[in-house]
Scaffold this motif. Sequence first.
Motif, PDB file in Angstrom:
ATOM      1  N   THR A  48       0.817  -1.219   0.000  1.00 19.79           N
ATOM      2  CA  THR A  48       0.000   0.000   0.000  1.00 19.79           C
ATOM      3  C   THR A  48       0.849   1.267   0.000  1.00 19.79           C
ATOM      4  OG1 THR A  48      -0.186  -0.172   2.420  1.00 19.79           O
ATOM      5  CG2 THR A  48      -1.989  -1.077   1.091  1.00 19.79           C
ATOM      6  N   GLN A  49       1.966   1.266   0.716  1.00 12.37           N
ATOM      7  CA  GLN A  49       2.758   2.490   0.828  1.00 12.37           C
ATOM      8  C   GLN A  49       3.819   2.608  -0.264  1.00 12.37           C
ATOM      9  OE1 GLN A  49       4.352   3.166   4.745  1.00 12.37           O
ATOM     10  NE2 GLN A  49       2.371   2.948   5.768  1.00 12.37           N
ATOM     11  N   ARG A  51       4.201   0.625  -3.092  1.00 12.35           N
ATOM     12  CA  ARG A  51       3.731   0.352  -4.446  1.00 12.35           C
ATOM     13  C   ARG A  51       2.400   1.028  -4.762  1.00 12.35           C
ATOM     14  NH1 ARG A  51       8.251   0.073  -6.161  1.00 12.35           N
ATOM     15  NH2 ARG A  51       9.432  -1.897  -6.203  1.00 12.35           N
ATOM     16  N   GLY A  52       1.820   1.668  -3.777  1.00 12.53           N
ATOM     17  CA  GLY A  52       0.628   2.462  -4.020  1.00 12.53           C
ATOM     18  C   GLY A  52      -0.625   1.683  -4.365  1.00 12.53           C
ATOM     19  N   SER A  54      -4.231  -0.111  -3.751  1.00 13.85           N
ATOM     20  CA  SER A  54      -5.370   0.101  -2.866  1.00 13.85           C
ATOM     21  C   SER A  54      -5.447  -1.036  -1.859  1.00 13.85           C
ATOM     22  CB  SER A  54      -6.664   0.153  -3.674  1.00 13.85           C
ATOM     23  OG  SER A  54      -6.933  -1.116  -4.262  1.00 13.85           O
ATOM     24  N   THR A 107       7.012  -3.767 -10.184  1.00 16.66           N
ATOM     25  CA  THR A 107       6.319  -2.484 -10.083  1.00 16.66           C
ATOM     26  C   THR A 107       4.888  -2.527 -10.608  1.00 16.66           C
ATOM     27  OG1 THR A 107       7.273  -1.808 -12.205  1.00 16.66           O
ATOM     28  CG2 THR A 107       8.447  -1.133 -10.205  1.00 16.66           C
TER      29      THR A 107
END
Length: 400
Positions: A48-49, A51-52, A54, A107
């Motif tokens: 979540t942090q 690799r962004g 949800s 990624t």
Amino acid sequence: MTSALADKPSFWGSKVGGLPRPFWALWAGSLVNRLGTMVVPFTGVYLTQARGLSVAAAGLVMTVYGVGSLMSQLTAGVLADRIGRRATLAGSMLASATSMLALGYSTTLPAITVSMFVLGLVVDAYRPASNALVADLISPAERPRAFALLFWAINLGYSVGMTAGGWLAEAGFIWLFWFDAVSSLVFALLVWRAVPETRPEASHVGGGFGVVLRDRLMIGFTLVVLGNAFVYTQTFTMLPVAMTTFAGLSTGELGLAMALNGVLIVVVQPLVSDWLARRDPSRTFALGLAVMGAGFALTAFVTSMGWLAGTIVVWTVGEVITAGIPGAILAALAPEHLRGRYAGLFGFAWSVAAVLAPMLGSRLLALGQGAMWFTMGGVGVASAVAMLALAPAIRRRSAH
């Protein structure tokens, strides 16, 4: 005239003496590997942090990891019997190192998902081979002590690794992946260089998972292990949620109380493991299960950090009592040439519990603290009763 005291083993000699050198290589490798176990506990935060993703996407990726984990133990059990304990263990560690780095540098969502599935498949694939190695290398009388020492090393390494992992994550998540990969490679090298292959000769190997599944005593024991795993897995799934949401504890208070578990295991277990090893394994396991069940049932009444710490002391005492015992029972139940497969089914019970614990635990917790923790206590006591019922048959099997 020789003093009688001279014939007595020293205090630490009675705790760690008398075990072969290959076992200590396995022990050291397990310790190093757990010192480097940093990625999996921080996976949700990383996804979540860093690799962004949800929360929903991260949940999907972690579910895929769970699917790989479910397949892992049964597959590794077969490999341990077919290609050998040493090859399976070292190979799984090499695969773990590779998949760790692949995940760290992935990624895109598809690449992350594939890497997580492979990681779930290989990261704990060493366990059936490790269990089979201990059973092959150690005499039945010494197995409870040997398995308890491995349990201690794993807990010590995990406690230190978790602390170091938090610091490394602040410096950059990629350090977690490299540290984990290097520790896996060290474990593989230690096993390959210092542990002999112990798999029975090919001419003696026969049967398969059909034999395991037709062993009613093993199936009964596996269900007991599943009950134990289902209760214990709540410590890192629903217990943190319940204590912060319903009991009103802060995350700091929760972490401080939970640290008691690791401290007690590291300090107390070496002092009592040889004494517990001399007791009847089935009865000892049943006692530990009952004590753990009582500790979790008491969690229903927690309203402060002090009360939580008290319940943690109770179920940790149960954990200390059971340490090493299931592995010794497993080794007694399994035919020599099928120890990998038997260990695979044993590990599969823990993988199933990892899926069921949050799924069912969340529903029980929605009904309230009482429903949740009295159910956990009931499962613990029921598992203890079932273990006592199996005890005579296990003693008969062990005597052969």
